[in-house]
Design a protein around this motif. Structure first.
Motif, PDB file in Angstrom:
ATOM      1  N   GLN A 131       0.937  -1.142  -0.111  1.00 29.63           N
ATOM      2  CA  GLN A 131      -0.186   0.055   0.079  1.00 29.63           C
ATOM      3  C   GLN A 131       0.960   1.339   0.000  1.00 29.63           C
ATOM      4  O   GLN A 131       0.619   2.310  -0.710  1.00 29.63           O
ATOM      5  CB  GLN A 131      -0.943  -0.198   1.410  1.00 29.63           C
ATOM      6  CG  GLN A 131      -2.057   1.219   1.221  1.00 29.63           C
ATOM      7  CD  GLN A 131      -2.851   1.004   2.447  1.00 29.63           C
ATOM      8  OE1 GLN A 131      -2.507   0.275   3.214  1.00 29.63           O
ATOM      9  NE2 GLN A 131      -4.080   1.342   2.275  1.00 29.63           N
ATOM     10  N   HIS A 184      -6.795  -4.262  -2.777  1.00 32.29           N
ATOM     11  CA  HIS A 184      -6.657  -5.228  -1.506  1.00 32.29           C
ATOM     12  C   HIS A 184      -7.475  -6.603  -1.982  1.00 32.29           C
ATOM     13  O   HIS A 184      -8.598  -6.588  -2.155  1.00 32.29           O
ATOM     14  CB  HIS A 184      -7.306  -4.696  -0.247  1.00 32.29           C
ATOM     15  CG  HIS A 184      -7.436  -5.697   0.953  1.00 32.29           C
ATOM     16  ND1 HIS A 184      -6.341  -5.589   1.860  1.00 32.29           N
ATOM     17  CD2 HIS A 184      -8.481  -6.391   1.360  1.00 32.29           C
ATOM     18  CE1 HIS A 184      -6.452  -6.861   2.498  1.00 32.29           C
ATOM     19  NE2 HIS A 184      -7.708  -7.128   2.602  1.00 32.29           N
ATOM     20  N   TYR A 228      -3.307   0.724  -5.195  1.00 30.94           N
ATOM     21  CA  TYR A 228      -3.352  -0.326  -4.216  1.00 30.94           C
ATOM     22  C   TYR A 228      -4.689  -1.179  -4.301  1.00 30.94           C
ATOM     23  O   TYR A 228      -5.762  -0.601  -4.282  1.00 30.94           O
ATOM     24  CB  TYR A 228      -3.016  -0.262  -2.817  1.00 30.94           C
ATOM     25  CG  TYR A 228      -3.158  -1.333  -1.768  1.00 30.94           C
ATOM     26  CD1 TYR A 228      -2.144  -2.353  -1.395  1.00 30.94           C
ATOM     27  CD2 TYR A 228      -4.419  -1.196  -0.969  1.00 30.94           C
ATOM     28  CE1 TYR A 228      -2.404  -3.158  -0.676  1.00 30.94           C
ATOM     29  CE2 TYR A 228      -4.423  -2.358   0.009  1.00 30.94           C
ATOM     30  CZ  TYR A 228      -3.486  -3.221   0.167  1.00 30.94           C
ATOM     31  OH  TYR A 228      -3.571  -4.331   1.058  1.00 30.94           O
TER      32      TYR A 228
END
Length: 395
Positions: free
Chosen positions: A267, A279, A277
């Motif tokens: 990140q 996730h 980024y």
């Protein structure tokens, strides 16, 4: 009279009380623009990646736009763009500049896939990463180039699986040979190697020999973010990213079977590099859709082209590109770059490209592409005081 003067003074004080906070807020927004694109800039911004003046007087500016989610702004056109050279604003009615999406242009986009091959990735995570890498290659344009770096037990901490290549078939075969057998992941060393690779130049690949002009280079990382015994630290890597003259964004697909706290490393790298980024966590099936989103970002860059009217002096000059978004909102964000006023060599290919641009931006007879602002400051008038004849005689 005194009463009228007092009322005028009160009105002036009230007006300034209203205007000064507005001006101050504007300056705060402008000065904080580069800190974090998400909460500032009324929800959008842009980053100039490179400015090319090798075809001077024609200049090309490559920009990447983003909203508060770091997704690209869509459908920008000349009505959204303001261009300023040495403080003077170009007049769009004079047709001396325009904007195009990189998607419809011939320049190549380069990407470097960095794939974690540690044993901890074996099974569903690693299989999903390889499928996503293959999908990323399938979604690229013909001229775009992809390199592949595997994080493994090599003495350097990585193996260059493929240098920049355009042929999807060749890339696919090389990715298929990667296996998750590594004992350690030298994440930072591998990404540093990708940055070094991004700085190089070369042809389109081993099976496509013709060179192609490169508009931008980005890094796509498939990893859990855990670094083990890299020769450089995370801070070293962050410093290298910050010092790059031409940005190389890092797009992280962060997934894990172990401790999720390591994902923050990815990140941080993405935020510092103007990347994004993603996730993934344990939702491995999201990787394929995610790489499609990354390809959309890379192919949504814009190129602002204009004809400059500054004489060839070999000097660098400031250019600003402003984006108004949404159109007609009055919310404008400027980003600065610089170009060199140079005379390119008379090579046939360069002359051909200059001729094409000359047809798009024909020279103005008065060499004045700028807009006139009725409120712009003007130079002070020099007042000459007449000297009486007698005084002149005495001299």
């Amino acid at each position: 009279m005194k009463g009228n003067s007092r009322k005028a003074s009160m009105r002036f004080i009230v007006l300034m009380t209203v205007l000064i906070p507005i001006v101050c807020v504007w300056h705060v927004r402008e000065s904080s623009a580069g800190l974090d694109p998400a909460p500032n800039l009324q929800g959008f911004g842009q980053k100039i990646f490179r400015v090319e003046s090798g075809l001077y007087p024609f200049v090309q500016i490559y920009i990447r736009t983003f909203n508060q989610n770091m997704d690209p702004l869509i459908n920008l056109n000349i009505a959204n763009i303001g261009l300023m050279v040495k403080g003077q604003v170009y007049d769009p009615a004079k047709r001396q500049y325009n904007i195009q999406s990189i998607r419809s242009r011939e320049e190549a986009i380069r990407s470097i896939l960095v794939i974690d091959t540690s044993k901890s990735m074996q099974g569903a995570p690693f299989d999903a990463a390889l499928r996503a890498a293959a999908r990323f290659i399938d979604a690229k344009r013909f001229q775009d180039q992809v390199a592949v770096v595997a994080l493994d037990d090599n003495i350097n901490g990585y193996t260059l699986v493929s240098n920049f290549e355009r042929d999807p078939g060749a890339l696919g075969r090389r990715i298929a040979d990667i296996s998750a057998t590594g004992r350690k992941t030298r994440l930072y060393d591998g990404i540093a190697a990708a940055l070094k690779l991004a700085a190089g130049t070369g042809a389109g690949g081993t099976t496509t020999t013709d060179a192609q002009y490169v508009a931008s280079t980005s890094i796509v990382v498939f990893s859990d973010g855990k670094d083990e015994a890299s020769a450089i630290t995370r801070q070293d890597l962050m410093n290298r990213i910050s010092s790059l003259k031409i940005p190389v964004p890092i797009y992280s697909l962060a997934y894990t079977k172990i401790k999720p706290e390591y994902l923050k490393n990815l990140q941080a790298l993405s935020k510092n590099s103007f990347g994004k980024y993603f996730h993934i966590g344990k939702a491995y099936n999201q990787m394929t859709r995610t790489v499609e989103d990354i390809q959309n970002i890379l192919q949504s860059d814009y190129v602002v082209m204009f004809r400059a009217y500054l004489p060839v002096d070999g000097e660098k000059h400031i250019v600003k590109v402003g984006v108004e978004y949404p159109s007609g909102s009055g919310k404008m964000r400027y980003e600065s770059g610089e170009f060199e006023a140079i005379s390119p060599p008379n090579f046939p290919k360069i002359l051909e490209m200059q001729q094409r641009l000359n047809e798009i931006f024909p020279p103005l007879p008065d060499a004045n592409p700028y807009m006139t602002n009725p409120y712009a400051p003007v130079a002070p008038v020099q007042v000459r005081v007449a000297v009486p004849q007698a005084a002149r005689s005495r001299k």
